[in-house]
Design a protein around this motif. Structure first.
Motif, PDB file in Angstrom:
ATOM      1  N   SER A 111       0.828  -1.212   0.000  1.00 29.06           N
ATOM      2  CA  SER A 111       0.000   0.000   0.000  1.00 29.06           C
ATOM      3  C   SER A 111       0.865   1.267   0.000  1.00 29.06           C
ATOM      4  CB  SER A 111      -0.960  -0.012   1.194  1.00 29.06           C
ATOM      5  OG  SER A 111      -0.217  -0.186   2.373  1.00 29.06           O
ATOM      6  N   ASP A 112       2.191   1.129   0.000  1.00 29.31           N
ATOM      7  CA  ASP A 112       3.061   2.315  -0.038  1.00 29.31           C
ATOM      8  C   ASP A 112       2.978   2.994  -1.411  1.00 29.31           C
ATOM      9  OD1 ASP A 112       3.876   1.548   2.456  1.00 29.31           O
ATOM     10  OD2 ASP A 112       5.736   0.602   1.760  1.00 29.31           O
ATOM     11  N   ASP A 113       3.008   4.328  -1.386  1.00 29.91           N
ATOM     12  CA  ASP A 113       3.089   5.087  -2.646  1.00 29.91           C
ATOM     13  C   ASP A 113       4.571   5.138  -3.050  1.00 29.91           C
ATOM     14  OD1 ASP A 113       3.195   6.901  -4.709  1.00 29.91           O
ATOM     15  OD2 ASP A 113       2.160   8.521  -3.645  1.00 29.91           O
ATOM     16  N   LEU A 114       4.956   4.313  -4.009  1.00 34.99           N
ATOM     17  CA  LEU A 114       6.369   4.206  -4.407  1.00 34.99           C
ATOM     18  C   LEU A 114       6.690   5.024  -5.651  1.00 34.99           C
ATOM     19  CD1 LEU A 114       7.128   0.391  -3.910  1.00 34.99           C
ATOM     20  CD2 LEU A 114       7.509   2.279  -2.333  1.00 34.99           C
ATOM     21  N   ARG A 115       5.748   5.874  -6.095  1.00 35.14           N
ATOM     22  CA  ARG A 115       5.981   6.567  -7.368  1.00 35.14           C
ATOM     23  C   ARG A 115       7.318   7.320  -7.378  1.00 35.14           C
ATOM     24  NH1 ARG A 115       0.943  10.197  -8.019  1.00 35.14           N
ATOM     25  NH2 ARG A 115       1.285  10.273  -5.764  1.00 35.14           N
ATOM     26  N   GLY A 116       7.609   8.019  -6.271  1.00 36.03           N
ATOM     27  CA  GLY A 116       8.841   8.813  -6.208  1.00 36.03           C
ATOM     28  C   GLY A 116      10.097   7.954  -6.240  1.00 36.03           C
ATOM     29  N   SER A 117       9.979   6.688  -5.850  1.00 36.60           N
ATOM     30  CA  SER A 117      11.146   5.792  -5.816  1.00 36.60           C
ATOM     31  C   SER A 117      11.391   5.108  -7.158  1.00 36.60           C
ATOM     32  CB  SER A 117      10.947   4.689  -4.769  1.00 36.60           C
ATOM     33  OG  SER A 117      10.600   5.248  -3.544  1.00 36.60           O
ATOM     34  N   THR A 118      10.481   5.330  -8.123  1.00 37.46           N
ATOM     35  CA  THR A 118      10.646   4.625  -9.408  1.00 37.46           C
ATOM     36  C   THR A 118      11.593   5.358 -10.359  1.00 37.46           C
ATOM     37  OG1 THR A 118       8.779   5.691 -10.527  1.00 37.46           O
ATOM     38  CG2 THR A 118       8.290   3.682  -9.247  1.00 37.46           C
ATOM     39  N   GLY A 119      12.169   6.468  -9.908  1.00 37.52           N
ATOM     40  CA  GLY A 119      13.108   7.193 -10.764  1.00 37.52           C
ATOM     41  C   GLY A 119      13.885   8.198  -9.958  1.00 37.52           C
ATOM     42  N   THR A 120      14.882   8.781 -10.609  1.00 36.68           N
ATOM     43  CA  THR A 120      15.748   9.725  -9.899  1.00 36.68           C
ATOM     44  C   THR A 120      15.381  11.175 -10.232  1.00 36.68           C
ATOM     45  OG1 THR A 120      17.306   9.683 -11.713  1.00 36.68           O
ATOM     46  CG2 THR A 120      17.673   8.087  -9.947  1.00 36.68           C
ATOM     47  N   GLN A 121      14.407  11.351 -11.127  1.00 31.66           N
ATOM     48  CA  GLN A 121      14.076  12.714 -11.557  1.00 31.66           C
ATOM     49  C   GLN A 121      12.816  13.202 -10.824  1.00 31.66           C
ATOM     50  OE1 GLN A 121      14.449  10.824 -15.468  1.00 31.66           O
ATOM     51  NE2 GLN A 121      15.237  12.778 -16.232  1.00 31.66           N
ATOM     52  N   ASP A 122      12.769  14.523 -10.600  1.00 30.41           N
ATOM     53  CA  ASP A 122      11.719  15.100  -9.751  1.00 30.41           C
ATOM     54  C   ASP A 122      10.295  14.877 -10.265  1.00 30.41           C
ATOM     55  OD1 ASP A 122      12.939  15.954  -7.568  1.00 30.41           O
ATOM     56  OD2 ASP A 122      12.866  18.114  -8.028  1.00 30.41           O
ATOM     57  N   TYR A 123      10.117  14.939 -11.603  1.00 28.13           N
ATOM     58  CA  TYR A 123       8.767  14.850 -12.162  1.00 28.13           C
ATOM     59  C   TYR A 123       8.100  13.499 -11.905  1.00 28.13           C
ATOM     60  CZ  TYR A 123      11.064  12.293 -15.963  1.00 28.13           C
ATOM     61  OH  TYR A 123      11.793  11.378 -16.677  1.00 28.13           O
ATOM     62  N   VAL A 124       8.908  12.482 -11.602  1.00 32.11           N
ATOM     63  CA  VAL A 124       8.407  11.111 -11.512  1.00 32.11           C
ATOM     64  C   VAL A 124       7.265  10.981 -10.484  1.00 32.11           C
ATOM     65  CG1 VAL A 124       9.133   8.824 -10.711  1.00 32.11           C
ATOM     66  CG2 VAL A 124      10.521  10.054 -12.353  1.00 32.11           C
ATOM     67  N   LYS A 125       7.426  11.653  -9.346  1.00 26.33           N
ATOM     68  CA  LYS A 125       6.416  11.491  -8.281  1.00 26.33           C
ATOM     69  C   LYS A 125       5.098  12.192  -8.613  1.00 26.33           C
ATOM     70  CE  LYS A 125       8.467  15.087  -5.307  1.00 26.33           C
ATOM     71  NZ  LYS A 125       9.707  15.337  -6.071  1.00 26.33           N
ATOM     72  N   GLN A 126       5.103  13.096  -9.608  1.00 23.34           N
ATOM     73  CA  GLN A 126       3.866  13.796 -10.001  1.00 23.34           C
ATOM     74  C   GLN A 126       2.975  12.932 -10.887  1.00 23.34           C
ATOM     75  OE1 GLN A 126       3.170  16.782  -8.926  1.00 23.34           O
ATOM     76  NE2 GLN A 126       5.164  17.224  -8.005  1.00 23.34           N
ATOM     77  N   ALA A 127       3.583  12.020 -11.646  1.00 24.37           N
ATOM     78  CA  ALA A 127       2.811  11.243 -12.637  1.00 24.37           C
ATOM     79  C   ALA A 127       1.795  10.350 -11.935  1.00 24.37           C
ATOM     80  CB  ALA A 127       3.766  10.400 -13.482  1.00 24.37           C
ATOM     81  N   ALA A 128       0.607  10.253 -12.523  1.00 20.55           N
ATOM     82  CA  ALA A 128      -0.453   9.430 -11.908  1.00 20.55           C
ATOM     83  C   ALA A 128      -0.002   7.988 -11.755  1.00 20.55           C
ATOM     84  CB  ALA A 128      -1.705   9.493 -12.777  1.00 20.55           C
TER      85      ALA A 128
END
Ligand SMILES: Cc1cc2nc3c(=O)[nH]c(=O)nc-3n(C[C@H](O)[C@H](O)[C@H](O)COP(=O)(O)O)c2cc1C
Length: 208
Positions: A111-128
């Motif tokens: 249930s963790d939101d891992l979006r930010g951990s899927t890349g090293t670039q800042d925009y990654v965590k914004q993507a749905a």
């Protein structure tokens, strides 16, 4: 031996918390932009609105990417010797899921939101949605490590291009990414040692 299965499954159930399997709506397999136009509009974009993808859009995206398109279980993208070694993990604000193509459903992983951990670039965590492409080496036979890396990389490319074309057709934006801290992400995703992250791909609505 049932207790052994329970010991193996229990940690995964705990990580997934309240998340249950998500049965996706049946994919819409007709319509969309004409192929030549979609090719003309395919591009990488690195700015995303935070808006979530509706279930039908997520369903169509995953089917286009790597869904089953024939009665014998073959898929929308080719794979070397039809080994179908690639898995798509779907990182959303609600948690991380594994796309199960045969059942066309999402199996919860955490249930963790891992979006930010899927890349090293800042925009990654914004993507749905961030798709994480993972090769299951256990399905790849006895070839060398080099050939497994080559085939799984190629097979990832076909899936990724399906995603690019679907996004162009549907007015979504996307970028495929190699810039991933694979060790950290594999740990956060609870991957087995014989699973390898190849690439990740961010998908969402365009930023206005
Ligand atoms: C294997 C591969 C890895 C890539 N890795 C990244 C990445 O880590 N970060 C990123 O922002 N773009 C990445 N890209 C996107 C490329 O930068 C992009 O495709 C290229 O600039 C051409 O732009 P276009 O896709 O709009 O034609 C990658 C593309 C490929 C094919």
């Amino acid at each position: 031996m049932r207790w052994m299965a329970a010991i193996l499954i229990l940690p995964a159930l705990c990580r997934a918390g309240d998340l249950g399997p998500v049965t996706l709506p049946a994919p819409q397999k007709t319509g969309g932009m004409k192929l030549m136009q979609a090719l003309n509009e395919r591009k990488s974009t690195r700015e995303f609105a935070t808006q979530k993808l509706p279930p039908q859009v997520l369903s169509d995206l995953l089917w286009a990417a790597w869904g089953v398109n024939r009665p014998d279980g073959r898929r929308t993208a080719p794979s070397a010797s039809n080994r179908q070694e690639m898995d798509i993990y779907v990182a959303t604000a609600d948690g991380l899921y594994l796309y199960q193509a045969k059942e066309h459903r999402l199996q919860p992983v955490t249930s963790d939101d891992l979006r930010g951990s899927t890349g090293t670039q800042d925009y990654v965590k914004q993507a749905a949605v961030n798709l994480v492409y993972v090769a299951d080496l256990a399905k790849m036979g006895n070839g060398s490590a080099e050939s497994k890396a080559m085939y799984s990389g190629a097979d990832t490319g076909f899936i990724s291009q399906n995603v690019y074309l679907y996004c162009a057709s549907e007015g979504l934006v996307t970028v495929v990414r190699a810039s991933v801290d694979r060790d950290a992400l594999a740990k956060a995703m609870h991957l087995r040692p014989d699973q390898r992250i190849t690439l990740a791909q961010s998908v969402g609505y365009p930023k206005k």
